[in-house]
Write an enzyme that holds these catalytic residues in place. Sequence first.
Site, PDB file in Angstrom:
ATOM      1  N   LYS A 179     -23.230  -0.705  33.945  1.00  0.00           N
ATOM      2  CA  LYS A 179     -22.403  -1.827  33.499  1.00  0.00           C
ATOM      3  C   LYS A 179     -21.212  -1.276  32.731  1.00  0.00           C
ATOM      4  CE  LYS A 179     -21.322  -4.069  30.506  1.00  0.00           C
ATOM      5  NZ  LYS A 179     -19.952  -4.338  29.897  1.00  0.00           N
ATOM      6  N   GLY A 231     -21.926   2.382  22.414  1.00  0.00           N
ATOM      7  CA  GLY A 231     -20.968   1.392  21.939  1.00  0.00           C
ATOM      8  C   GLY A 231     -21.065   1.222  20.439  1.00  0.00           C
ATOM      9  N   SER A 232     -20.659   0.067  19.964  1.00  0.00           N
ATOM     10  CA  SER A 232     -20.605  -0.180  18.530  1.00  0.00           C
ATOM     11  C   SER A 232     -21.995  -0.351  17.940  1.00  0.00           C
ATOM     12  CB  SER A 232     -19.777  -1.435  18.241  1.00  0.00           C
ATOM     13  OG  SER A 232     -20.483  -2.601  18.647  1.00  0.00           O
ATOM     14  N   THR A 233     -22.111  -0.091  16.655  1.00  0.00           N
ATOM     15  CA  THR A 233     -23.390  -0.257  15.974  1.00  0.00           C
ATOM     16  C   THR A 233     -23.827  -1.720  15.994  1.00  0.00           C
ATOM     17  OG1 THR A 233     -23.045   1.683  14.568  1.00  0.00           O
ATOM     18  CG2 THR A 233     -24.552  -0.001  13.739  1.00  0.00           C
ATOM     19  N   ALA A 235     -23.216  -4.054  18.272  1.00  0.00           N
ATOM     20  CA  ALA A 235     -23.763  -4.364  19.594  1.00  0.00           C
ATOM     21  C   ALA A 235     -25.105  -3.668  19.798  1.00  0.00           C
ATOM     22  CB  ALA A 235     -22.780  -3.953  20.682  1.00  0.00           C
ATOM     23  N   GLY A 236     -25.219  -2.449  19.287  1.00  0.00           N
ATOM     24  CA  GLY A 236     -26.477  -1.718  19.395  1.00  0.00           C
ATOM     25  C   GLY A 236     -27.613  -2.422  18.685  1.00  0.00           C
ATOM     26  N   GLU A 253     -26.479   5.157  21.603  1.00  0.00           N
ATOM     27  CA  GLU A 253     -25.511   6.088  21.013  1.00  0.00           C
ATOM     28  C   GLU A 253     -24.408   5.224  20.435  1.00  0.00           C
ATOM     29  OE1 GLU A 253     -22.341   7.772  20.207  1.00  0.00           O
ATOM     30  OE2 GLU A 253     -22.080   8.185  22.343  1.00  0.00           O
ATOM     31  N   CYS A 287     -16.123   7.998  18.922  1.00  0.00           N
ATOM     32  CA  CYS A 287     -17.215   7.906  17.955  1.00  0.00           C
ATOM     33  C   CYS A 287     -17.447   9.235  17.243  1.00  0.00           C
ATOM     34  CB  CYS A 287     -18.484   7.433  18.639  1.00  0.00           C
ATOM     35  SG  CYS A 287     -18.993   8.451  20.043  1.00  0.00           S
ATOM     36  N   GLU A 387     -16.038   2.400  10.302  1.00  0.00           N
ATOM     37  CA  GLU A 387     -15.454   3.038  11.480  1.00  0.00           C
ATOM     38  C   GLU A 387     -14.197   2.269  11.897  1.00  0.00           C
ATOM     39  OE1 GLU A 387     -17.041   5.060  15.560  1.00  0.00           O
ATOM     40  OE2 GLU A 387     -17.704   3.011  15.177  1.00  0.00           O
TER      41      GLU A 387
END
Length: 480
Positions: A179, A231-233, A235-236, A253, A287, A387
């Site tokens: 994706k 991706g972003s924290t 979203a994680g 990651e 990142c 970030e």
Amino acid sequence: MHTYDRLFIGGTWTEPSKKDLLDIHSPHDQSVVGHAAQAHPADIDRAVAAARAAFDNGPWARTTPAERIALLRRFNELREAHDDTLAALITAENGAASWFTNAVQAGLTSHFNGYVTAAENFDWETTLVPSDPASTFRSIVRREAVGVVAAVIPWNAPTSSAYSKIIPALLAGNSVILKASPENSLSMGYLAELLEQASLPEGVISVLPADRETSEYLVSHKDVDKIAFTGSTRAGQTIASIAGRQLKRVSLELGGKSAAIILPDADIAQAVQDLRFHSLPNNGEACLALTRILAPREKYEEVVSAVKELVESLKVGDPSAPDTFIGPMVRPDQQERVRNYIQLGIEEGARLVTGGPQIPEGLEKGNYVTPTVFAEVDNSMRIAQEEIFGPVLVVIAYDDEDDAVRIANDSEYGLSGGVWSADEEHALAVARRVRTGTVTVNGAPVAFDGPFGGFKNSGIGREFGAVGLGTYTEYKTITV
């Protein structure tokens, strides 16, 4: 101009459920550089069904590792032959400077070889020696594919992120839905064409650009066995909660706010030149970027001056130009976000050394940000803790080595870090104290054979090499 009016589902170009094409705009001047179909839940259902059927009933999971390696070598050779096109597409669609996109493409073979070497030496099946000499039983331990993998990648380095996931997942015998972000519809469409030419079995691979809502639908799908996300924290965290509710396997990651520790005996001029690639790769949208520069108090102004000189020497502009080092941000909202952080730094009381919130002169049509350096930064400031994901560096003074390590570790993130010293063993000793998944010494690159990932809010699990390959397998013990 590239147009992809169909979706690559299970190895076949297929009519999308919704035929409206997304215009892909250049971050440099907002011109349209291509058009692409986007996936929606109905398309996800088809891709997952194809992947499920391929895994449960197809040949791929039952091929030998050597057979899978041979087929993926063919794909990698195809990719190598088309690196220039892929690099140009990524530069056009996400604004990454051409020096960076070409460097990433050139490194993909090393990335690939790290996984292949791991697969060739992997303990796919091992017979254990009984712990009890009198035992009449023996145990066989197998590493088998997890199943259907949803590999969700970000827009900033799409081919590298794709390789991090699809290569080990496929080597292990899984079926994969890759994706991609809408911003990367063109480069990932082209990558799908190369996967098609590699002739993987039906259903084994799909490549779908889609928005966040569709991505969430994919990772929540009942027939997905593992989620691999970069991706972003934030979203994680959402993905981790979904995986937790469904007990899916998951690897994440995520973000970083990494520190570069310049020790008192380091060659400051060399260390700062190294930071060109460690602190400002990919327009700062990386990142791994070492955006907190920790300098000894007795040499603080010397470091600040060197960083200022470096940043002001970097050309900002058209990312396709060979002499451009920093291109535009990927989207206008990202440009505004970075500029707001620069304004925040001023309001927090940091000293603006160079740059600022103004858009670079002559580049008003694009999503440009002026590369910025702040000094007299306290590590508690938001510009030192959050970030930013843009070309913004902060220089923080430390009193002694213990203080430097304390500051480096005083972060909710733990992805990367760097140490510079004239004494390599001393630098290694400091590196061992930094609580991050990766630390480089004296400007060394990140290696593809060792595990890569983060501590704390920088993620769960590891990629690269044998450890990364192992995350796409399940253990099975057979007792005879």
